[in-house]
Design a protein around this motif. Sequence first.
Motif, short mmCIF file in Angstrom:
data_model
loop_
_atom_site.label_atom_id
_atom_site.label_comp_id
_atom_site.label_asym_id
_atom_site.label_seq_id
_atom_site.Cartn_x
_atom_site.Cartn_y
_atom_site.Cartn_z
N ALA A 62 36.41 -44.49 48.95
CA ALA A 62 36.36 -43.76 48.23
C ALA A 62 37.37 -42.31 48.62
N LEU A 63 37.24 -42.01 49.99
CA LEU A 63 37.85 -40.78 50.55
C LEU A 63 39.38 -41.26 50.25
N LYS A 64 39.97 -42.20 50.53
CA LYS A 64 41.22 -42.40 50.26
C LYS A 64 41.69 -42.24 49.08
N ARG A 65 40.85 -42.97 48.16
CA ARG A 65 41.34 -42.65 46.64
C ARG A 65 41.28 -41.26 46.19
N LEU A 66 40.35 -40.35 46.68
CA LEU A 66 40.16 -39.16 46.14
C LEU A 66 40.97 -38.06 46.88
N THR A 67 41.69 -38.51 47.83
CA THR A 67 42.73 -37.68 48.51
C THR A 67 43.90 -37.75 47.84
N PRO A 68 44.57 -36.29 47.32
CA PRO A 68 45.74 -36.03 46.89
C PRO A 68 46.92 -36.33 47.58
N PRO A 69 47.97 -36.72 47.29
CA PRO A 69 49.07 -36.92 47.99
C PRO A 69 49.78 -35.53 47.99
N PRO A 70 50.55 -35.17 49.17
CA PRO A 70 51.11 -36.08 50.41
C PRO A 70 50.03 -36.06 51.46
N THR A 71 48.89 -35.84 51.26
CA THR A 71 48.10 -35.66 52.43
C THR A 71 47.78 -37.24 52.71
N ILE A 72 47.56 -37.77 54.14
CA ILE A 72 47.45 -38.97 54.48
C ILE A 72 45.95 -39.13 54.91
N VAL A 73 45.24 -40.03 54.56
CA VAL A 73 44.03 -40.18 55.28
C VAL A 73 43.97 -41.14 56.22
N ARG A 74 43.51 -41.20 57.50
CA ARG A 74 43.32 -42.14 58.47
C ARG A 74 41.84 -42.19 58.86
N LEU A 75 41.26 -43.39 58.34
CA LEU A 75 40.04 -43.64 58.72
C LEU A 75 39.47 -44.30 59.90
N HIS A 76 38.79 -43.58 60.64
CA HIS A 76 38.48 -44.25 62.15
C HIS A 76 37.12 -44.78 62.01
N LEU A 130 44.88 -23.89 53.15
CA LEU A 130 44.78 -25.38 52.69
C LEU A 130 43.60 -25.12 51.69
N PHE A 131 42.37 -24.32 51.98
CA PHE A 131 41.17 -24.54 51.12
C PHE A 131 41.30 -23.01 50.41
N ALA A 132 42.56 -22.56 50.09
CA ALA A 132 42.53 -21.26 49.01
C ALA A 132 42.24 -22.11 47.73
N ARG A 133 41.59 -20.99 47.00
CA ARG A 133 40.96 -21.56 45.52
C ARG A 133 41.80 -22.44 44.79
N PRO A 134 43.19 -21.78 44.97
CA PRO A 134 44.04 -22.59 43.68
C PRO A 134 44.40 -24.00 44.21
N ASN A 135 44.30 -24.19 45.73
CA ASN A 135 44.63 -25.42 46.24
C ASN A 135 43.30 -26.33 46.10
N LEU A 136 42.25 -25.81 46.35
CA LEU A 136 41.00 -26.39 45.87
C LEU A 136 40.84 -27.12 44.49
N TYR A 137 41.33 -25.91 43.61
CA TYR A 137 41.23 -26.53 42.20
C TYR A 137 42.13 -27.51 42.08
N LEU A 138 43.32 -27.46 42.31
CA LEU A 138 44.36 -28.70 42.35
C LEU A 138 43.78 -29.86 42.79
N MET A 139 42.93 -29.80 43.96
CA MET A 139 42.44 -30.87 44.74
C MET A 139 41.45 -31.89 43.82
N PHE A 140 40.43 -30.89 43.10
CA PHE A 140 39.47 -31.40 42.53
C PHE A 140 40.06 -31.85 40.95
N THR A 141 41.04 -31.06 40.59
CA THR A 141 41.59 -31.69 39.41
C THR A 141 42.04 -33.09 39.56
N TYR A 142 42.77 -33.33 40.71
CA TYR A 142 43.22 -34.57 41.20
C TYR A 142 42.14 -35.78 41.22
#
Length: 198
Positions: free
Chosen positions: A25-39, A121-133
């Motif tokens: 789920a984490l990979k699906r929910l992370t917006p590009p261009p951020t890349i998630v590497r699961l360990h 990264l966690f400025a309110r506009p960025n968080l809003y865009l991330m959760f909209t995605y």
Amino acid sequence: PVFDFKFTVQAPLTAVQEFHHDTSALKRLTPPPTIVRLHDIEPLGEGSVSRFTLWVGPLPLKWTAVHKDVSEHGFTDVQTEGPAKKWEHTHTFLSDDETEIHEHIEYEHKSAFWGVVTRILFARPNLYLMFTYRRLVTRWYLSRSGDYPTGEQREVRGLVVGNLEKVSDRLDSIFASMAYFVALALFAMIYGWRSRRY
């Protein structure tokens, strides 16, 4: 700071639970261009631990999260290691004919370098865009798959998804390496330009 976001999905509570319990789920929910590497991602449960790295361009954000208050109506993931001084993200699921998802985050910044990074990264506009995605992706997956499969269907699906995740992990490694070398090249170019200038 505190950030809140909520939305509804046309899916039953059980489907929303299954979606969030999926280790991919984490990979699906992370917006590009951020890349998630699961360990190391343990199945969601009380005290379960997730370890992963978020690649934001050439910058790696190593993250460890522990889950608590896990129930049929949601859970909280708490950052125990990572870029923020504090990060507690509570997911709440309220169901009637449709399911309402509440996202509540309480977070604090570190000082020095990582404080600057998280403030950007966690400025309110960025968080809003991330959760909209996240809202768009959650709705898309649940509308596409309907009720999540159970039993043998889920086992078959798990095998397919597992193989796809192996390919995805390999691609993540390649992209992370590319990002690292791009950062080195940019540094070399800037250093060379400054050397010629002075």
